[in-house]
Design a protein around this motif. Structure first.
Motif, PDB file in Angstrom:
ATOM      1  N   GLY A 128      42.426  31.993  55.682  1.00 10.23           N
ATOM      2  CA  GLY A 128      41.942  32.554  56.941  1.00 10.23           C
ATOM      3  C   GLY A 128      40.481  32.939  56.883  1.00 10.23           C
ATOM      4  N   GLY A 129      39.753  32.450  55.866  1.00 10.18           N
ATOM      5  CA  GLY A 129      38.333  32.751  55.733  1.00 10.18           C
ATOM      6  C   GLY A 129      38.044  34.168  55.274  1.00 10.18           C
ATOM      7  N   LYS A 130      39.074  34.849  54.775  1.00 11.60           N
ATOM      8  CA  LYS A 130      38.916  36.250  54.369  1.00 11.60           C
ATOM      9  C   LYS A 130      38.319  36.363  52.964  1.00 11.60           C
ATOM     10  CE  LYS A 130      42.761  37.764  57.213  1.00 11.60           C
ATOM     11  NZ  LYS A 130      44.147  38.190  57.203  1.00 11.60           N
ATOM     12  N   ARG A 131      37.549  37.407  52.780  1.00 15.05           N
ATOM     13  CA  ARG A 131      36.955  37.731  51.484  1.00 15.05           C
ATOM     14  C   ARG A 131      37.763  38.876  50.888  1.00 15.05           C
ATOM     15  NH1 ARG A 131      32.136  40.841  49.521  1.00 15.05           N
ATOM     16  NH2 ARG A 131      31.092  39.438  48.068  1.00 15.05           N
ATOM     17  N   ARG A 132      38.040  38.804  49.585  1.00  8.94           N
ATOM     18  CA  ARG A 132      38.772  39.899  48.949  1.00  8.94           C
ATOM     19  C   ARG A 132      38.365  40.027  47.487  1.00  8.94           C
ATOM     20  NH1 ARG A 132      42.702  35.926  48.413  1.00  8.94           N
ATOM     21  NH2 ARG A 132      43.774  35.877  46.414  1.00  8.94           N
ATOM     22  N   THR A 133      38.679  41.174  46.939  1.00 11.13           N
ATOM     23  CA  THR A 133      38.416  41.449  45.534  1.00 11.13           C
ATOM     24  C   THR A 133      39.750  41.503  44.807  1.00 11.13           C
ATOM     25  OG1 THR A 133      36.430  42.698  46.080  1.00 11.13           O
ATOM     26  CG2 THR A 133      37.391  43.089  43.916  1.00 11.13           C
ATOM     27  N   VAL A 134      39.842  40.760  43.709  1.00 10.83           N
ATOM     28  CA  VAL A 134      41.048  40.741  42.892  1.00 10.83           C
ATOM     29  C   VAL A 134      40.769  41.581  41.646  1.00 10.83           C
ATOM     30  CG1 VAL A 134      42.659  39.291  41.581  1.00 10.83           C
ATOM     31  CG2 VAL A 134      41.635  38.433  43.712  1.00 10.83           C
ATOM     32  N   ILE A 135      41.505  42.660  41.501  1.00 12.86           N
ATOM     33  CA  ILE A 135      41.350  43.535  40.344  1.00 12.86           C
ATOM     34  C   ILE A 135      41.965  42.838  39.132  1.00 12.86           C
ATOM     35  CG2 ILE A 135      41.906  45.791  39.360  1.00 12.86           C
ATOM     36  CD1 ILE A 135      42.224  46.714  42.364  1.00 12.86           C
ATOM     37  N   LEU A 136      41.247  42.838  38.017  1.00 16.98           N
ATOM     38  CA  LEU A 136      41.691  42.137  36.810  1.00 16.98           C
ATOM     39  C   LEU A 136      42.168  43.105  35.741  1.00 16.98           C
ATOM     40  CD1 LEU A 136      38.681  39.656  36.523  1.00 16.98           C
ATOM     41  CD2 LEU A 136      40.916  39.204  37.553  1.00 16.98           C
ATOM     42  N   SER A 137      43.193  42.702  35.007  1.00 18.58           N
ATOM     43  CA  SER A 137      43.641  43.487  33.855  1.00 18.58           C
ATOM     44  C   SER A 137      42.565  43.399  32.774  1.00 18.58           C
ATOM     45  CB  SER A 137      44.963  42.942  33.315  1.00 18.58           C
ATOM     46  OG  SER A 137      44.746  41.666  32.714  1.00 18.58           O
ATOM     47  N   GLN A 138      42.614  44.296  31.814  1.00 16.78           N
ATOM     48  CA  GLN A 138      41.639  44.259  30.714  1.00 16.78           C
ATOM     49  C   GLN A 138      41.735  42.953  29.940  1.00 16.78           C
ATOM     50  OE1 GLN A 138      42.322  47.897  28.511  1.00 16.78           O
ATOM     51  NE2 GLN A 138      40.872  49.020  29.798  1.00 16.78           N
ATOM     52  N   ALA A 139      42.950  42.464  29.751  1.00 14.18           N
ATOM     53  CA  ALA A 139      43.134  41.198  29.019  1.00 14.18           C
ATOM     54  C   ALA A 139      42.497  40.038  29.784  1.00 14.18           C
ATOM     55  CB  ALA A 139      44.614  40.931  28.790  1.00 14.18           C
ATOM     56  N   THR A 140      42.629  40.043  31.110  1.00  9.25           N
ATOM     57  CA  THR A 140      42.050  38.977  31.931  1.00  9.25           C
ATOM     58  C   THR A 140      40.529  39.087  31.951  1.00  9.25           C
ATOM     59  OG1 THR A 140      44.032  38.975  33.281  1.00  9.25           O
ATOM     60  CG2 THR A 140      42.120  37.864  34.195  1.00  9.25           C
ATOM     61  N   GLN A 141      40.015  40.299  32.004  1.00  6.70           N
ATOM     62  CA  GLN A 141      38.563  40.500  31.931  1.00  6.70           C
ATOM     63  C   GLN A 141      38.014  39.897  30.640  1.00  6.70           C
ATOM     64  OE1 GLN A 141      37.722  44.733  32.354  1.00  6.70           O
ATOM     65  NE2 GLN A 141      39.291  44.887  33.935  1.00  6.70           N
ATOM     66  N   LYS A 142      38.675  40.207  29.543  1.00  8.84           N
ATOM     67  CA  LYS A 142      38.258  39.702  28.233  1.00  8.84           C
ATOM     68  C   LYS A 142      38.345  38.176  28.193  1.00  8.84           C
ATOM     69  CE  LYS A 142      39.301  40.204  23.314  1.00  8.84           C
ATOM     70  NZ  LYS A 142      40.180  40.827  22.319  1.00  8.84           N
ATOM     71  N   THR A 201      45.713  35.898  37.901  1.00 11.47           N
ATOM     72  CA  THR A 201      45.039  36.348  39.120  1.00 11.47           C
ATOM     73  C   THR A 201      45.849  36.107  40.388  1.00 11.47           C
ATOM     74  OG1 THR A 201      43.884  34.244  39.452  1.00 11.47           O
ATOM     75  CG2 THR A 201      42.742  35.944  38.137  1.00 11.47           C
ATOM     76  N   GLY A 202      46.787  35.180  40.360  1.00 13.10           N
ATOM     77  CA  GLY A 202      47.568  34.877  41.552  1.00 13.10           C
ATOM     78  C   GLY A 202      46.774  34.181  42.642  1.00 13.10           C
ATOM     79  N   LEU A 203      45.667  33.551  42.285  1.00 11.44           N
ATOM     80  CA  LEU A 203      44.848  32.865  43.288  1.00 11.44           C
ATOM     81  C   LEU A 203      45.560  31.646  43.846  1.00 11.44           C
ATOM     82  CD1 LEU A 203      41.340  32.873  41.547  1.00 11.44           C
ATOM     83  CD2 LEU A 203      42.145  34.396  43.346  1.00 11.44           C
ATOM     84  N   ARG A 204      45.198  31.284  45.059  1.00 13.12           N
ATOM     85  CA  ARG A 204      45.639  30.019  45.643  1.00 13.12           C
ATOM     86  C   ARG A 204      44.768  28.916  45.046  1.00 13.12           C
ATOM     87  NH1 ARG A 204      45.323  33.846  49.901  1.00 13.12           N
ATOM     88  NH2 ARG A 204      47.333  34.214  50.878  1.00 13.12           N
ATOM     89  N   VAL A 205      45.230  27.675  45.106  1.00 16.83           N
ATOM     90  CA  VAL A 205      44.497  26.550  44.519  1.00 16.83           C
ATOM     91  C   VAL A 205      43.089  26.438  45.117  1.00 16.83           C
ATOM     92  CG1 VAL A 205      44.472  24.058  44.117  1.00 16.83           C
ATOM     93  CG2 VAL A 205      46.621  25.285  44.091  1.00 16.83           C
ATOM     94  N   ALA A 206      42.977  26.514  46.421  1.00 15.64           N
ATOM     95  CA  ALA A 206      41.663  26.396  47.071  1.00 15.64           C
ATOM     96  C   ALA A 206      40.739  27.538  46.653  1.00 15.64           C
ATOM     97  CB  ALA A 206      41.824  26.367  48.584  1.00 15.64           C
ATOM     98  N   ARG A 239      51.277  31.582  41.101  1.00 20.16           N
ATOM     99  CA  ARG A 239      51.046  32.691  42.036  1.00 20.16           C
ATOM    100  C   ARG A 239      52.304  33.551  42.158  1.00 20.16           C
ATOM    101  NH1 ARG A 239      47.710  34.344  46.218  1.00 20.16           N
ATOM    102  NH2 ARG A 239      48.707  34.823  48.209  1.00 20.16           N
ATOM    103  N   HIS A 240      53.455  32.911  42.293  1.00 20.53           N
ATOM    104  CA  HIS A 240      54.722  33.649  42.359  1.00 20.53           C
ATOM    105  C   HIS A 240      54.944  34.446  41.078  1.00 20.53           C
ATOM    106  CE1 HIS A 240      56.730  32.186  46.055  1.00 20.53           C
ATOM    107  NE2 HIS A 240      55.891  31.165  45.908  1.00 20.53           N
ATOM    108  N   THR A 241      54.649  33.834  39.946  1.00 20.78           N
ATOM    109  CA  THR A 241      54.814  34.503  38.656  1.00 20.78           C
ATOM    110  C   THR A 241      53.943  35.747  38.584  1.00 20.78           C
ATOM    111  OG1 THR A 241      55.360  32.421  37.564  1.00 20.78           O
ATOM    112  CG2 THR A 241      54.568  34.208  36.153  1.00 20.78           C
ATOM    113  N   TYR A 242      52.687  35.611  39.007  1.00 18.64           N
ATOM    114  CA  TYR A 242      51.752  36.742  38.996  1.00 18.64           C
ATOM    115  C   TYR A 242      52.290  37.904  39.843  1.00 18.64           C
ATOM    116  CZ  TYR A 242      47.537  39.412  40.149  1.00 18.64           C
ATOM    117  OH  TYR A 242      46.622  40.416  40.347  1.00 18.64           O
TER     118      TYR A 242
END
Length: 171
Positions: free
Chosen positions: A51-65, A24-29, A125-128
């Motif tokens: 920065g208090g921003k809201r976002r949607t992270v699109i997931l691959s099918q493998a990650t969804q599963k 997902t490449g998420l930050r730790v927080a 995150r860099h890897t993602y």
């Protein structure tokens, strides 16, 4: 179940924790604040990103599963709540994971795998980002998924990927 400690299956949780970072490449927080309800069938919603921003992270099918499987295991094996407001990842102490706790778990497993000491949660995150760019995902989509404010920040990864893979692949 070699790491079955105190009747908790920390290795199972940690496996999914690391995979979620890498996929997902998420930050730790952001990962620490995820709730079970933030996972929809095809995406994760980061409620309070940088920065208090809201976002949607699109997931691959493998990650969804993988995340569907984790929620099932979380409920049936780990006996943890999976209600919408329940934390997605809970520590061994059955409390909300802190960013420090997550970093310690990641460092623990990286050292167990004899990975270089300089690798960190942010390395995931860099890897993602690098994998998305190498797979040909457009920079605008990558930027939106990882929550970069500037396309310039995301494009820096593109240069690194080109260097690593060899410029001839991009000609």
């Amino acid at each position: 179940m070699a790491l079955h400690r105190n009747k908790s299956f920390v290795h199972i949780r940690d496996f999914y924790l690391i995979h979620t970072f890498l996929e997902t490449g998420l930050r730790v927080a952001e990962l620490a604040s995820l709730k079970a309800g933030d996972f929809q069938s095809k995406s994760l919603t980061v409620q309070n990103g940088k920065g208090g921003k809201r976002r949607t992270v699109i997931l691959s099918q493998a990650t969804q599963k993988m995340l569907k499987q984790f929620l099932k295991i979380k409920k049936q094996i780990l006996c943890e709540p999976t209600t919408c407001d329940a934390p997605l990842f809970i520590s061994e102490r059955k409390s909300h994971y802190t960013t420090r706790g997550i970093r310690k778990r990641i460092k623990f497993w990286f050292s167990k795998c004899n990975l270089p000491e300089n690798l960190s949660c942010h390395s995931c995150r860099h890897t993602y980002v690098s994998h998305l760019i190498a797979a040909g995902v457009d920079l605008q989509t990558v930027r939106a998924n990882v929550g970069h404010a500037s396309l310039g920040t995301t494009s820096l990864y593109g240069y690194a990927v080109k260097e690593e893979l060899g410029i001839e692949l991009y000609q």
